[in-house]
Every structure is written in C-alpha cells, then in structure tokens.
Write an enzyme that holds these catalytic residues in place. Structure first.
Site, short mmCIF file in Angstrom:
data_model
loop_
_atom_site.label_atom_id
_atom_site.label_comp_id
_atom_site.label_asym_id
_atom_site.label_seq_id
_atom_site.Cartn_x
_atom_site.Cartn_y
_atom_site.Cartn_z
N ASP A 1 0.82 -1.21 0.00
CA ASP A 1 0.00 0.00 0.00
C ASP A 1 0.85 1.27 0.00
OD1 ASP A 1 -2.09 -1.75 0.24
OD2 ASP A 1 -2.97 -0.81 2.01
N HIS B 1 3.84 -2.22 3.18
CA HIS B 1 3.91 -0.89 2.56
C HIS B 1 5.27 -0.72 1.90
CE1 HIS B 1 0.75 -0.50 5.61
NE2 HIS B 1 0.26 0.48 4.87
#
Length: 250
Positions: free
Chosen positions: A69, A214
């Site tokens: 993400d 991430h």
C-alpha cells in the site's frame, strides 16, 4: 453490512433494558456498547461489518498474496528489483498523488506484470469522516490517474487504513469496486523493529493469506528480503488479488 451481529446485539440490549427496568445507567451502558461495536466494525476490515471485503483466498494450497500500500515511492524500485529476482508477482494499491509523483515507477509496476489497485487519490487522514460524494471523488480521481499514466483500469479498491463505514460502502458501490482487505497485517508503519514485524507476519502465514505491507521504507524492504526467504523455505507460492476476482467470475 452483515446484519446478524447487529440484530443479536439489538435484542440483547432490549432484554438487558427490560431486565433492569430501563434505568438511566442501563441506557448509557447500551449506548456505549453500541458505539464500541460500530467503531470496531469500522476499523476491522475482516469483520465485513459495513463492506464485504475480500480478506483471503479459500484454498488448501500453500500460497499467499503479497500486497503493498501507499506507493509508488522512492523505495518502490528496490521492492520491484527484489520481486523480480524471486520471479514473484504482487499487488500494489497505489495512491493517485503518488502515481503523479512517480509515474515511471508506476509504469514499471504494470510493465513487470504486477497487479494494481485503487487506494484513493490522497489517502486522507479524514477518510472516515468524508461524505459519500467526496469518497467517490477520491476514488474516481485515482482511477483517472491510473488510466492516464498506466493505460489500464482496475476494479480493485483498498480502503485507506482499512476503514469502512456507510458512506464508504456507498462510494464503493457507486464506483463499482471490489473492496480488498487482508488477514495478515504487518503493522510495518507502526512497529520500528524489523524482527518484530517479520515474526508478526510469518507467525500468521497460512494458505490463502493476504499480507499487508507498505513499499514506503527501507525497514519494510529488509523485512521483505527475509520474508521471501521464509516463503521459499516453506515452499509457498504467491498469487495476485485479481486472480481471486477472476475465480469468482467463473
């Protein structure tokens, strides 16, 4: 929304109020308990309280999904190099304004065969408080950038912070998106210790799992290095999120 827990809780409150003859503090307790349930439902995407999100793949095969993400970022190329070395495809949920900042990296993600999803235009800290109209605008603006830079369309959407509520649920329906969650949250944006992140992730790995990472730091890159070695040692393969959607369409 999954109504059964709500109905059960509603009935419980009525019985509780009746049993204690509707005193003021009973009403206060029920209100606070109801509020707690709503907050829990908003922040735990696995519950599917407001939105039915895909959080895993039903399979007995030893395979998992790597999802990243908040990119693309300055660190994303290193992640791509590592994934290419292991011949692994992942799913990247990208922020619109980050795509504008790193268009070449976004193009590389697509060129190397990874799947991309919508993660809103700005990933606003106010996501949980935005109106349906503003949420739709966030999603559609990100879609425009994905299409303009990458020349592709995606029906995958991951709510920022995993937050869902009635407004977000309406926005997802209006934009015809598939909400994608996870069942293995690394907390790599919160935990500083790489070893703790690694243990947290590897301790939860099971067939069909979706891992949330991430591509925003050197720290997570180091975790990924060890994680890929772990998956190779345990003979795990990987799948991308779009493969689940394609299976559901068959």
């Amino acid at each position: 929304m999954k109504h059964y827990p709500f109905i059960f809780f509603y009935l419980f409150c009525n019985v509780f109020i009746y049993a204690f003859q509707g005193s003021f503090w009973v009403y206060v307790f029920c209100f606070l308990a109801f509020s707690a349930v709503m907050v829990w439902g908003s922040f735990d995407i696995e519950l599917g309280y407001f939105v039915n999100s895909i959080t895993h793949k039903r399979t007995e095969i030893k395979e998992i999904a790597l999802t990243f993400d908040d990119g693309p970022t300055e660190f994303t190329p290193k992640f791509l190099d590592l994934l290419q070395e292991y011949e692994i495809k992942a799913t990247f949920f990208c922020i619109g304004k980050q795509i504008e900042k790193y268009p070449e990296t976004f193009e590389r993600i697509i060129r190397e065969g990874h799947t991309v999803g919508n993660h809103t235009f700005s990933h606003s800290n106010q996501t949980g408080f935005l109106s349906t109209h503003k949420m739709v605008a966030e999603i559609e603006k990100c879609d425009e950038i994905i299409s303009g830079v990458g020349h592709i369309k995606t029906d995958l959407y991951r709510p920022p912070f995993g937050v869902t509520n009635p407004n977000i649920a309406k926005a997802i329906r209006k934009t015809d998106k598939k909400s994608i969650g996870w069942n293995i949250r690394s907390l790599d944006t919160i935990i500083d210790d790489e070893k703790k992140i690694y243990k947290r992730v590897t301790g939860k790995i099971k067939p069909g799992g979706i891992i949330l990472l991430h591509d925003t730091s050197e720290k997570t890159y180091h975790v990924l290095v060890d994680l890929l070695l772990f998956l190779k040692d345990k003979k795990y393969s990987t799948f991308t999120i779009d493969s689940i959607i394609n299976l559901k369409k068959k």
